[in-house]
Scaffold this motif. Structure first.
Motif, PDB file in Angstrom:
ATOM      1  N   ASN A  34       0.858  -1.170   0.000  1.00  0.00           N
ATOM      2  CA  ASN A  34       0.000   0.000   0.000  1.00  0.00           C
ATOM      3  C   ASN A  34       0.902   1.230   0.000  1.00  0.00           C
ATOM      4  O   ASN A  34       1.775   1.360   0.846  1.00  0.00           O
ATOM      5  CB  ASN A  34      -0.893  -0.019   1.237  1.00  0.00           C
ATOM      6  CG  ASN A  34      -2.060   0.922   1.130  1.00  0.00           C
ATOM      7  OD1 ASN A  34      -1.966   1.975   0.512  1.00  0.00           O
ATOM      8  ND2 ASN A  34      -3.163   0.536   1.746  1.00  0.00           N
ATOM      9  N   ARG A  40      -1.522   2.644   9.264  1.00  0.00           N
ATOM     10  CA  ARG A  40      -1.727   1.232   9.627  1.00  0.00           C
ATOM     11  C   ARG A  40      -3.191   0.817   9.661  1.00  0.00           C
ATOM     12  O   ARG A  40      -3.584  -0.086  10.377  1.00  0.00           O
ATOM     13  CB  ARG A  40      -1.071   0.904  10.968  1.00  0.00           C
ATOM     14  CG  ARG A  40       0.407   1.189  11.012  1.00  0.00           C
ATOM     15  CD  ARG A  40       1.141   0.065  10.311  1.00  0.00           C
ATOM     16  NE  ARG A  40       2.568   0.260  10.449  1.00  0.00           N
ATOM     17  CZ  ARG A  40       3.406   0.327   9.439  1.00  0.00           C
ATOM     18  NH1 ARG A  40       2.968   0.206   8.221  1.00  0.00           N
ATOM     19  NH2 ARG A  40       4.677   0.484   9.630  1.00  0.00           N
ATOM     20  N   SER A  41      -4.016   1.507   8.866  1.00  0.00           N
ATOM     21  CA  SER A  41      -5.411   1.080   8.780  1.00  0.00           C
ATOM     22  C   SER A  41      -5.536   0.057   7.660  1.00  0.00           C
ATOM     23  O   SER A  41      -4.643  -0.103   6.835  1.00  0.00           O
ATOM     24  CB  SER A  41      -6.323   2.281   8.528  1.00  0.00           C
ATOM     25  OG  SER A  41      -6.029   2.879   7.287  1.00  0.00           O
ATOM     26  N   SER A  42      -6.662  -0.605   7.617  1.00  0.00           N
ATOM     27  CA  SER A  42      -6.884  -1.650   6.625  1.00  0.00           C
ATOM     28  C   SER A  42      -6.918  -1.083   5.210  1.00  0.00           C
ATOM     29  O   SER A  42      -7.183   0.100   4.992  1.00  0.00           O
ATOM     30  CB  SER A  42      -8.202  -2.372   6.917  1.00  0.00           C
ATOM     31  OG  SER A  42      -8.110  -3.050   8.151  1.00  0.00           O
ATOM     32  N   TYR A  43      -6.661  -1.961   4.254  1.00  0.00           N
ATOM     33  CA  TYR A  43      -6.680  -1.610   2.836  1.00  0.00           C
ATOM     34  C   TYR A  43      -8.077  -1.169   2.412  1.00  0.00           C
ATOM     35  O   TYR A  43      -9.075  -1.766   2.802  1.00  0.00           O
ATOM     36  CB  TYR A  43      -6.238  -2.826   2.025  1.00  0.00           C
ATOM     37  CG  TYR A  43      -6.491  -2.705   0.548  1.00  0.00           C
ATOM     38  CD1 TYR A  43      -5.718  -1.854  -0.239  1.00  0.00           C
ATOM     39  CD2 TYR A  43      -7.504  -3.432  -0.060  1.00  0.00           C
ATOM     40  CE1 TYR A  43      -5.951  -1.741  -1.604  1.00  0.00           C
ATOM     41  CE2 TYR A  43      -7.739  -3.330  -1.421  1.00  0.00           C
ATOM     42  CZ  TYR A  43      -6.966  -2.483  -2.186  1.00  0.00           C
ATOM     43  OH  TYR A  43      -7.203  -2.365  -3.527  1.00  0.00           O
ATOM     44  N   GLN A  44      -8.124  -0.120   1.605  1.00  0.00           N
ATOM     45  CA  GLN A  44      -9.353   0.340   0.960  1.00  0.00           C
ATOM     46  C   GLN A  44      -9.161   0.191  -0.548  1.00  0.00           C
ATOM     47  O   GLN A  44      -8.067   0.459  -1.057  1.00  0.00           O
ATOM     48  CB  GLN A  44      -9.649   1.798   1.317  1.00  0.00           C
ATOM     49  CG  GLN A  44      -9.823   2.044   2.803  1.00  0.00           C
ATOM     50  CD  GLN A  44     -11.036   1.326   3.359  1.00  0.00           C
ATOM     51  OE1 GLN A  44     -12.110   1.348   2.758  1.00  0.00           O
ATOM     52  NE2 GLN A  44     -10.868   0.660   4.489  1.00  0.00           N
ATOM     53  N   THR A 105      -0.015  -3.976   7.831  1.00  0.00           N
ATOM     54  CA  THR A 105      -1.446  -3.730   7.708  1.00  0.00           C
ATOM     55  C   THR A 105      -1.700  -2.754   6.564  1.00  0.00           C
ATOM     56  O   THR A 105      -0.999  -1.759   6.429  1.00  0.00           O
ATOM     57  CB  THR A 105      -1.993  -3.157   9.033  1.00  0.00           C
ATOM     58  OG1 THR A 105      -1.776  -4.110  10.060  1.00  0.00           O
ATOM     59  CG2 THR A 105      -3.472  -2.845   8.923  1.00  0.00           C
ATOM     60  N   GLY A 106      -2.683  -3.065   5.745  1.00  0.00           N
ATOM     61  CA  GLY A 106      -3.025  -2.226   4.610  1.00  0.00           C
ATOM     62  C   GLY A 106      -2.480  -2.744   3.297  1.00  0.00           C
ATOM     63  O   GLY A 106      -2.901  -2.303   2.230  1.00  0.00           O
ATOM     64  N   SER A 122      -6.341  -8.867   2.130  1.00  0.00           N
ATOM     65  CA  SER A 122      -5.844  -7.659   2.778  1.00  0.00           C
ATOM     66  C   SER A 122      -5.197  -8.047   4.100  1.00  0.00           C
ATOM     67  O   SER A 122      -5.728  -8.879   4.846  1.00  0.00           O
ATOM     68  CB  SER A 122      -7.015  -6.707   3.038  1.00  0.00           C
ATOM     69  OG  SER A 122      -6.611  -5.629   3.857  1.00  0.00           O
ATOM     70  N   ASP A 124      -4.828  -7.300   7.609  1.00  0.00           N
ATOM     71  CA  ASP A 124      -5.594  -6.540   8.589  1.00  0.00           C
ATOM     72  C   ASP A 124      -4.868  -6.534   9.927  1.00  0.00           C
ATOM     73  O   ASP A 124      -3.926  -7.304  10.130  1.00  0.00           O
ATOM     74  CB  ASP A 124      -6.981  -7.162   8.737  1.00  0.00           C
ATOM     75  CG  ASP A 124      -7.806  -7.072   7.460  1.00  0.00           C
ATOM     76  OD1 ASP A 124      -7.561  -6.154   6.648  1.00  0.00           O
ATOM     77  OD2 ASP A 124      -8.705  -7.919   7.291  1.00  0.00           O
ATOM     78  N   PRO A 125      -5.305  -5.691  10.855  1.00  0.00           N
ATOM     79  CA  PRO A 125      -4.649  -5.676  12.171  1.00  0.00           C
ATOM     80  C   PRO A 125      -4.661  -7.035  12.865  1.00  0.00           C
ATOM     81  O   PRO A 125      -3.755  -7.353  13.631  1.00  0.00           O
ATOM     82  CB  PRO A 125      -5.451  -4.640  12.963  1.00  0.00           C
ATOM     83  CG  PRO A 125      -6.016  -3.730  11.916  1.00  0.00           C
ATOM     84  CD  PRO A 125      -6.302  -4.630  10.732  1.00  0.00           C
ATOM     85  N   SER A 129      -8.396 -10.490   5.296  1.00  0.00           N
ATOM     86  CA  SER A 129      -9.756 -10.527   4.776  1.00  0.00           C
ATOM     87  C   SER A 129      -9.697 -10.473   3.258  1.00  0.00           C
ATOM     88  O   SER A 129      -8.831  -9.805   2.680  1.00  0.00           O
ATOM     89  CB  SER A 129     -10.614  -9.392   5.338  1.00  0.00           C
ATOM     90  OG  SER A 129     -10.057  -8.139   5.025  1.00  0.00           O
TER      91      SER A 129
END
Length: 149
Positions: A34, A40-44, A105-106, A122, A124-125, A129
């Motif tokens: 990413n 460090r947030s999830s992939y969008q 993450t991400g 993805s 994730d923390p 997913s």
């Protein structure tokens, strides 16, 4: 009285029916980094991703043989995450390039299974997913050490 009859020449060959050159079933993982500073947030799905490559810019494909340890796409993604955090090599002895940041993450890991099914997972923390195939791929500049988080 017996008459001699010429016999045709014959050739005997041994044919091995066991295919010893067949490779074991394997999962192949490709990591997409990413490139958005995302805290460090999830992939969008709109996040741009860059494929992790070797130092010579050739594709970096990690290989994990199906085994007691690797039974699913998620197991292979977890193994790729481990390699991507400098915790050992893949099943072919390939290690994570020093000039590519760690998997975090991400990021997204594409896993192709021995059944040819492809999943995009993805990071994730807490695990992985499934996500749709990424559509925004960019230059790998965001993955090199100069851009480490």
């Amino acid at each position: 009285m017996t008459t001699a009859a010429p016999r045709p020449h014959t050739v005997t060959a041994r044919i091995d029916t066991a295919d010893t050159a067949t490779a074991p079933a394997a999962y192949t993982a490709t990591v997409y980094m990413n490139t958005v500073s995302h805290g460090r947030s999830s992939y969008q799905h709109h996040h741009p991703l860059a494929e992790a490559t070797r130092p010579d810019n050739s594709p970096l494909h990690l290989v994990f043989h199906a085994s007691e340890r690797i039974r699913t796409h998620e197991d292979a993604a977890d193994a790729a995450y481990t390699v991507g955090n400098d915790q050992g090599p893949d099943d072919n002895g390939q290690t994570w390039p020093r000039d590519v940041r760690s998997v975090s993450t991400g990021d997204v890991i594409k896993v192709t299974g021995p059944d040819h099914w492809i999943l995009h997972l993805s990071v994730d923390p807490t695990g992985f997913s499934a996500v749709p195939e990424p559509t925004t791929l960019v230059d790998l500049a965001g993955t090199r050490a100069a851009h480490r988080d």
